[in-house]
Design an enzyme around this catalytic site. Structure first.
Site, PDB file in Angstrom:
ATOM      1  N   ASN A  63       0.783  -1.289   0.140  1.00 39.20           N
ATOM      2  CA  ASN A  63       0.083  -0.123  -0.066  1.00 39.20           C
ATOM      3  C   ASN A  63       1.048   1.223   0.115  1.00 39.20           C
ATOM      4  O   ASN A  63       2.085   1.101   0.645  1.00 39.20           O
ATOM      5  CB  ASN A  63      -1.001   0.153   1.003  1.00 39.20           C
ATOM      6  N   ILE A  64       0.290   2.267  -0.516  1.00 44.86           N
ATOM      7  CA  ILE A  64       1.234   3.405  -0.872  1.00 44.86           C
ATOM      8  C   ILE A  64       0.289   4.683  -0.352  1.00 44.86           C
ATOM      9  O   ILE A  64      -0.715   5.031  -1.277  1.00 44.86           O
ATOM     10  CB  ILE A  64       1.607   3.619  -2.449  1.00 44.86           C
ATOM     11  N   GLU A  65       0.449   5.426   0.649  1.00 42.68           N
ATOM     12  CA  GLU A  65      -0.307   6.333   1.095  1.00 42.68           C
ATOM     13  C   GLU A  65       0.185   7.749   0.605  1.00 42.68           C
ATOM     14  O   GLU A  65       1.242   7.906  -0.110  1.00 42.68           O
ATOM     15  CB  GLU A  65      -0.548   6.256   2.672  1.00 42.68           C
ATOM     16  N   GLU A 120      -3.011  -4.475  -3.135  1.00 39.48           N
ATOM     17  CA  GLU A 120      -3.706  -5.454  -3.946  1.00 39.48           C
ATOM     18  C   GLU A 120      -3.648  -4.990  -5.317  1.00 39.48           C
ATOM     19  O   GLU A 120      -3.359  -5.545  -6.393  1.00 39.48           O
ATOM     20  CB  GLU A 120      -4.844  -5.990  -3.408  1.00 39.48           C
ATOM     21  N   CYS A 176     -10.116  -4.995   0.002  1.00 35.26           N
ATOM     22  CA  CYS A 176     -11.259  -3.908   0.026  1.00 35.26           C
ATOM     23  C   CYS A 176     -12.270  -3.977  -1.320  1.00 35.26           C
ATOM     24  O   CYS A 176     -11.897  -4.666  -2.061  1.00 35.26           O
ATOM     25  CB  CYS A 176     -10.908  -2.443   0.090  1.00 35.26           C
ATOM     26  N   CYS A 202      -4.001   0.568  -2.723  1.00 38.92           N
ATOM     27  CA  CYS A 202      -3.955  -0.592  -1.809  1.00 38.92           C
ATOM     28  C   CYS A 202      -2.866  -1.380  -2.221  1.00 38.92           C
ATOM     29  O   CYS A 202      -2.573  -1.419  -3.696  1.00 38.92           O
ATOM     30  CB  CYS A 202      -5.328  -1.406  -1.914  1.00 38.92           C
ATOM     31  N   CYS A 243     -10.419  -2.870  -4.367  1.00 39.34           N
ATOM     32  CA  CYS A 243      -9.873  -3.870  -5.137  1.00 39.34           C
ATOM     33  C   CYS A 243     -10.390  -5.171  -5.613  1.00 39.34           C
ATOM     34  O   CYS A 243     -10.007  -5.742  -6.721  1.00 39.34           O
ATOM     35  CB  CYS A 243      -8.709  -4.435  -4.122  1.00 39.34           C
TER      36      CYS A 243
HETATM   37  N1  THU Z   1      -5.456  -1.414   2.427  1.00 43.60           N
HETATM   38  C1  THU Z   1      -4.712  -2.061   1.504  1.00 43.60           C
HETATM   39  O1  THU Z   1      -3.470  -2.024   1.203  1.00 43.60           O
HETATM   40  N2  THU Z   1      -5.453  -3.283   1.366  1.00 43.60           N
HETATM   41  C2  THU Z   1      -6.596  -3.677   1.955  1.00 43.60           C
HETATM   42  O2  THU Z   1      -6.789  -4.878   1.496  1.00 43.60           O
HETATM   43  C3  THU Z   1      -7.434  -2.892   2.819  1.00 43.60           C
HETATM   44  C4  THU Z   1      -6.646  -1.616   3.112  1.00 43.60           C
HETATM   45  C5  THU Z   1      -4.465   0.120   2.868  1.00 43.60           C
HETATM   46  C6  THU Z   1      -4.991   1.179   2.581  1.00 43.60           C
HETATM   47  C7  THU Z   1      -4.583   2.194   3.441  1.00 43.60           C
HETATM   48  O3  THU Z   1      -3.099   2.440   3.068  1.00 43.60           O
HETATM   49  C8  THU Z   1      -4.510   1.313   4.750  1.00 43.60           C
HETATM   50  O4  THU Z   1      -4.281  -0.081   4.398  1.00 43.60           O
HETATM   51  C9  THU Z   1      -5.510   1.561   5.610  1.00 43.60           C
HETATM   52  O5  THU Z   1      -6.699   1.534   5.030  1.00 43.60           O
END
Ligand code: THU
Length: 134
Positions: free
Chosen positions: A41-43, A54, A89, A52, A92
């Site tokens: 995941n990359i915020e 995935e 999620c 996300c 995804c």
């Molecule tokens: N996130 C994912 O990368 N995959 C998931 O299946 C659920 C959520 C990430 C998004 C965000 O960076 C962090 O988790 C919190 O929601």
């Protein structure tokens, strides 16, 4: 193969950029011909821009020309602590459904190696797809 995918997902999670949520996710996507693409995941400071793990893995693979997929392994948890199962999620699930059928396998894994297998069909029933547009 599950062990290989688990290791790849955990390794990908090490690259998670998640300073805002502190939630670390790693994914490993297996193509039909046995290649593995990973993602984290990359915020972003503008929170809604976050991607996300995935989708990172999926988009990497699609952008390399891949179109046929078999399975995906996911690990996720606060501060890299994978004590609970982390499922893709809704966004995804929908993204994956473009190229992954109902039998596409999704494996969620805990730190202790416990895992659960499910399918995209179970996680996204009655989905909207390209057939609806014709
Ligand atoms: N996130 C994912 O990368 N995959 C998931 O299946 C659920 C959520 C990430 C998004 C965000 O960076 C962090 O988790 C919190 O929601």
């Amino acid at each position: 193969m599950i062990e290989k995918l688990t290791e790849a997902a955990k390794k990908a999670a090490e690259n998670s950029y998640s300073p805002y949520s502190g939630f670390t996710v790693g994914a490993a996507l297996l193509t039909k011909d046995g290649k593995i693409y990973t993602g984290c995941n990359i915020e972003n400071a503008a929170y809604s821009v976050a991607n996300c793990a995935e989708r990172t893995a999926f988009f990497k693979a699609v952008s390399e020309g891949e179109r046929e997929f078999k399975a995906m392994a996911v690990v996720g948890g606060r501060d890299g602590d994978f004590t609970d199962f982390c499922y893709p999620c809704g966004v995804c699930r929908q993204a994956l459904s473009e190229f992954c059928g109902e039998d596409f396998m999704i494996i969620t894994i805990k730190e202790n190696g416990e895992y659960k297998k499910t399918t995209l069909g179970e996680l996204l029933p009655s989905s909207f797809g390209k057939e609806n547009l014709s």
